[in-house]
Motif scaffolding. Structure first.
Motif, PDB file in Angstrom:
ATOM      1  N   ARG A 232       0.814  -1.228   0.000  1.00 59.51           N
ATOM      2  CA  ARG A 232       0.000   0.000   0.000  1.00 59.51           C
ATOM      3  C   ARG A 232       0.843   1.270   0.000  1.00 59.51           C
ATOM      4  O   ARG A 232       0.551   2.233  -0.723  1.00 59.51           O
ATOM      5  CB  ARG A 232      -0.844  -0.034   1.278  1.00 59.51           C
ATOM      6  N   HIS A 233       1.890   1.280   0.855  1.00 58.52           N
ATOM      7  CA  HIS A 233       2.711   2.485   1.009  1.00 58.52           C
ATOM      8  C   HIS A 233       3.352   2.923  -0.305  1.00 58.52           C
ATOM      9  O   HIS A 233       3.660   4.090  -0.487  1.00 58.52           O
ATOM     10  CB  HIS A 233       3.784   2.243   2.075  1.00 58.52           C
ATOM     11  N   CYS A 234       3.556   1.980  -1.242  1.00 60.69           N
ATOM     12  CA  CYS A 234       4.207   2.324  -2.520  1.00 60.69           C
ATOM     13  C   CYS A 234       3.287   3.141  -3.416  1.00 60.69           C
ATOM     14  O   CYS A 234       3.726   3.717  -4.402  1.00 60.69           O
ATOM     15  CB  CYS A 234       4.588   1.076  -3.312  1.00 60.69           C
ATOM     16  N   PHE A 235       1.988   3.134  -3.100  1.00 61.15           N
ATOM     17  CA  PHE A 235       1.038   3.731  -4.046  1.00 61.15           C
ATOM     18  C   PHE A 235       0.460   5.050  -3.544  1.00 61.15           C
ATOM     19  O   PHE A 235      -0.556   5.521  -4.048  1.00 61.15           O
ATOM     20  CB  PHE A 235      -0.110   2.741  -4.321  1.00 61.15           C
ATOM     21  N   ASN A 236       1.116   5.662  -2.563  1.00 66.60           N
ATOM     22  CA  ASN A 236       0.569   6.898  -1.991  1.00 66.60           C
ATOM     23  C   ASN A 236       0.426   8.027  -3.003  1.00 66.60           C
ATOM     24  O   ASN A 236      -0.445   8.869  -2.893  1.00 66.60           O
ATOM     25  CB  ASN A 236       1.426   7.362  -0.806  1.00 66.60           C
ATOM     26  N   GLY A 237       1.289   8.042  -4.015  1.00 61.36           N
ATOM     27  CA  GLY A 237       1.271   9.151  -4.976  1.00 61.36           C
ATOM     28  C   GLY A 237       0.231   9.001  -6.084  1.00 61.36           C
ATOM     29  O   GLY A 237       0.043   9.910  -6.894  1.00 61.36           O
ATOM     30  N   VAL A 238      -0.465   7.898  -6.091  1.00 63.88           N
ATOM     31  CA  VAL A 238      -1.414   7.637  -7.184  1.00 63.88           C
ATOM     32  C   VAL A 238      -2.654   8.539  -7.034  1.00 63.88           C
ATOM     33  O   VAL A 238      -3.148   8.733  -5.935  1.00 63.88           O
ATOM     34  CB  VAL A 238      -1.825   6.147  -7.132  1.00 63.88           C
ATOM     35  N   ASN A 239      -3.143   9.088  -8.164  1.00 62.77           N
ATOM     36  CA  ASN A 239      -4.303  10.002  -8.105  1.00 62.77           C
ATOM     37  C   ASN A 239      -5.580   9.274  -7.744  1.00 62.77           C
ATOM     38  O   ASN A 239      -6.433   9.803  -7.049  1.00 62.77           O
ATOM     39  CB  ASN A 239      -4.559  10.614  -9.494  1.00 62.77           C
ATOM     40  N   PHE A 240      -5.735   8.097  -8.298  1.00 60.38           N
ATOM     41  CA  PHE A 240      -7.027   7.437  -8.210  1.00 60.38           C
ATOM     42  C   PHE A 240      -6.819   5.932  -8.053  1.00 60.38           C
ATOM     43  O   PHE A 240      -5.971   5.358  -8.735  1.00 60.38           O
ATOM     44  CB  PHE A 240      -7.799   7.742  -9.497  1.00 60.38           C
ATOM     45  N   THR A 241      -7.592   5.308  -7.162  1.00 65.21           N
ATOM     46  CA  THR A 241      -7.488   3.851  -6.966  1.00 65.21           C
ATOM     47  C   THR A 241      -8.862   3.202  -7.171  1.00 65.21           C
ATOM     48  O   THR A 241      -9.859   3.696  -6.647  1.00 65.21           O
ATOM     49  CB  THR A 241      -7.000   3.529  -5.528  1.00 65.21           C
ATOM     50  N   VAL A 242      -8.885   2.113  -7.930  1.00 64.35           N
ATOM     51  CA  VAL A 242     -10.104   1.304  -8.030  1.00 64.35           C
ATOM     52  C   VAL A 242      -9.790   0.015  -7.283  1.00 64.35           C
ATOM     53  O   VAL A 242      -8.898  -0.741  -7.685  1.00 64.35           O
ATOM     54  CB  VAL A 242     -10.466   1.001  -9.501  1.00 64.35           C
ATOM     55  N   PHE A 243     -10.508  -0.217  -6.195  1.00 63.42           N
ATOM     56  CA  PHE A 243     -10.217  -1.361  -5.336  1.00 63.42           C
ATOM     57  C   PHE A 243     -11.298  -2.423  -5.516  1.00 63.42           C
ATOM     58  O   PHE A 243     -12.476  -2.161  -5.278  1.00 63.42           O
ATOM     59  CB  PHE A 243     -10.152  -0.908  -3.876  1.00 63.42           C
ATOM     60  N   THR A 244     -10.895  -3.623  -5.956  1.00 62.16           N
ATOM     61  CA  THR A 244     -11.895  -4.696  -6.177  1.00 62.16           C
ATOM     62  C   THR A 244     -11.670  -5.900  -5.251  1.00 62.16           C
ATOM     63  O   THR A 244     -12.207  -6.979  -5.497  1.00 62.16           O
ATOM     64  CB  THR A 244     -11.932  -5.170  -7.656  1.00 62.16           C
ATOM     65  N   GLY A 245     -10.877  -5.707  -4.201  1.00 63.11           N
ATOM     66  CA  GLY A 245     -10.643  -6.784  -3.223  1.00 63.11           C
ATOM     67  C   GLY A 245     -11.695  -6.716  -2.111  1.00 63.11           C
ATOM     68  O   GLY A 245     -12.658  -5.951  -2.192  1.00 63.11           O
ATOM     69  N   PRO A 246     -11.505  -7.509  -1.060  1.00 66.32           N
ATOM     70  CA  PRO A 246     -12.492  -7.520   0.035  1.00 66.32           C
ATOM     71  C   PRO A 246     -12.482  -6.211   0.824  1.00 66.32           C
ATOM     72  O   PRO A 246     -11.431  -5.770   1.305  1.00 66.32           O
ATOM     73  CB  PRO A 246     -12.049  -8.688   0.922  1.00 66.32           C
ATOM     74  N   ILE A 247     -13.663  -5.637   0.992  1.00 68.42           N
ATOM     75  CA  ILE A 247     -13.773  -4.314   1.619  1.00 68.42           C
ATOM     76  C   ILE A 247     -13.326  -4.345   3.088  1.00 68.42           C
ATOM     77  O   ILE A 247     -12.735  -3.390   3.583  1.00 68.42           O
ATOM     78  CB  ILE A 247     -15.219  -3.773   1.477  1.00 68.42           C
TER      79      ILE A 247
END
Ligand code: FAD
Ligand code: UDP
Length: 393
Positions: A232-247
């Motif tokens: 998770r920590h590697c993706f802090n700079g990403v503008n937008f995330t689409v998460f399809t795993g378990p909520i």
């Protein structure tokens, strides 16, 4: 990291959004999956006996959504396939004598098992009226037992649904929402197909080929064996995330109770056959509603699209509470708990500068078929365009 949108999960929900973004914007998209393959639960492969196997259980595509079909049929190669299922019923549940009858229940099922005089639509309607006349339950039904007994009567409920549902969900139907058994229709005719949707297809090159093509775009990068929760920590700079795993995994740090899922343990057997067309069981899927056996169904994969092989591979499905999360368990406890996660998700979605969308069977904690997962992704895409969230090039 030079990525505009991160997509967590390479199943249909994530892959359809990835493709739409790539085709319609200039964005760079990274799709990650914790597994070592794309395709989510639809992943398939050809085994060493030359038979295409779905790693996570048989997947039959069927839909009434023309838009979902128009979109997905552009990827891979598809052939019409009408799925049929037989249930193995032991009439008195004492001897080894068994009868194979079609599911969903149609005229043939009633004839074979209960009353050979049932021949026409009028007959079967009268027969069901008789079977259900003493039933006191009324809509809205409180649970799956009530809805099934009200529609089918006690005999069919006991022969087909009571024990199968317990084996599948670890709960009897009285402890599951009415929606679980409402999925199963009654056919007042002799149509013994499992689905009646106008569009019923299988990909002749397999689902994995469909995903290969969906994700094959210069703006899409795929990274497998990459678990969002670890990285998770590697993706802090990403503008937008689409998460399809378990909520509930996404919000694990909040310390709430976890949602309940069912998983499946698959046991595979391969037999040498007399000839390349030969098959072992009378249908591709045989359901086992009896408590005599611990598994719920047996799938003979060779039968899908009439594959040729001097072997046949069969897979028994044992439902379990341990393992990969496959099926959200719809009951009161989980519905209430999911509502709390949903509120957290809504807050997270609009949180300043960090936009996240929760999408798919696991993130929406909802029993979604493939076409519904594709359809939801298309609907979200349309909404983003309406809301001006996406700049189409
Ligand atoms: P998934 O396919 O589950 O994809 C989610 C992906 O997210 C997975 O690949 C997972 O590895 C990944 N992921 C999860 N957490 C993380 C993380 N932390 N980091 C990175 N990646 C992560 N539908 C039909 O229409 N017809 C059928 O016949 C049918 N049969 C089915 C049989 C079974 C046994 C099951 C379980 C489902 C069946 N379905 C069927 C439903 C179908 O599988 C789903 O509709 C479809 O897979 C939903 O796609 P999805 O992308 O939402 O979820
Ligand atoms: N079901 C059952 N007996 C059957 C087939 C289905 O009791 O022979 C119940 C079971 O609870 C199952 C639900 O109906 O979970 C929905 O069945 P469906 O085949 O739609 O679910 P799938 O296994 O495809 O997810």
């Amino acid at each position: 990291m030079n990525v505009d949108t991160l997509i967590v999960g390479a199943g249909f929900s994530g892959s359809v959004i990835a493709r739409l973004l790539a085709e319609n914007t200039k964005q760079k998209i990274l799709v990650i999956d914790s597994r070592d393959h794309i395709g989510g639960n639809c992943y398939d492969y050809v085994n060493k006996f030359g038979i295409r196997i779905s790693k996570y259980g048989a997947h039959l595509f069927h839909t009434t959504r023309q838009d979902a079909w128009n979109f997905i049929s552009a990827f891979g190669r598809w052939e019409r396939w009408e799925h049929k299922v037989l249930a193995k019923i032991y009439p008195r549940d004492v001897s080894d004598h068994c009868i194979y009858v079609p599911v969903p229940i149609c005229i043939k099922s009633v004839q074979n098992l209960y009353d050979s005089s049932v021949q026409s639509e009028d007959d079967i309607r009268r027969w069901f009226a008789e079977e259900t006349k003493a039933v006191k339950f009324q809509a809205p039904y409180k649970n799956s037992m009530e809805s099934a007994v009200a529609r089918f009567g006690n005999r069919i409920y006991n022969d087909f649904f009571h024990s199968y549902t317990f084996k599948q969900w670890g709960k009897f139907p009285e402890h599951l929402d009415a929606s679980v058994l409402e999925r199963i229709p009654i056919r007042y005719n002799n149509d013994d197909r499992y689905f009646t949707d106008p569009i019923q297809m299988l990909p002749s090159g397999g689902y994995t080929e469909v995903f290969d093509q969906l994700l094959d775009h210069p703006q899409i990068e795929v990274s497998l064996n990459t678990d969002y929760f670890h990285e998770r920590h590697c993706f802090n700079g990403v503008n937008f995330t689409v998460f399809t795993g378990p909520i509930d995994g996404y919000f694990a740090s909040r310390g709430l109770d976890r949602l309940e899922y069912r998983s499946i343990h698959f046991e595979e057997f391969t037999f040498e056959m007399e000839d390349r067309d030969a098959v072992i069981q009378p249908a591709s899927v045989v359901n086992e509603p009896s408590m005599r056996v611990p598994y719920t169904r047996i799938v003979e994969f060779k039968q899908f699209l009439n594959q040729q092989s001097p072997y046949s591979t069969l897979v028994r499905e044992f439902s379990t509470s341990n393992g990969d999360p496959y099926y959200p368990v719809p009951n009161e406890r989980n519905t209430k708990l999911y509502a709390i996660y949903q509120q957290l998700a809504e807050k997270e979605t609009v949180k300043e500068r960090r936009k996240v969308l929760f999408l798919g069977r696991l993130a929406n904690y909802k029993y979604l078929n493939m076409d519904q997962a594709i359809g939801n992704a298309l609907d979200h895409w349309q909404q983003w365009i309406k809301d001006g969230m996406i700049k189409i090039h």
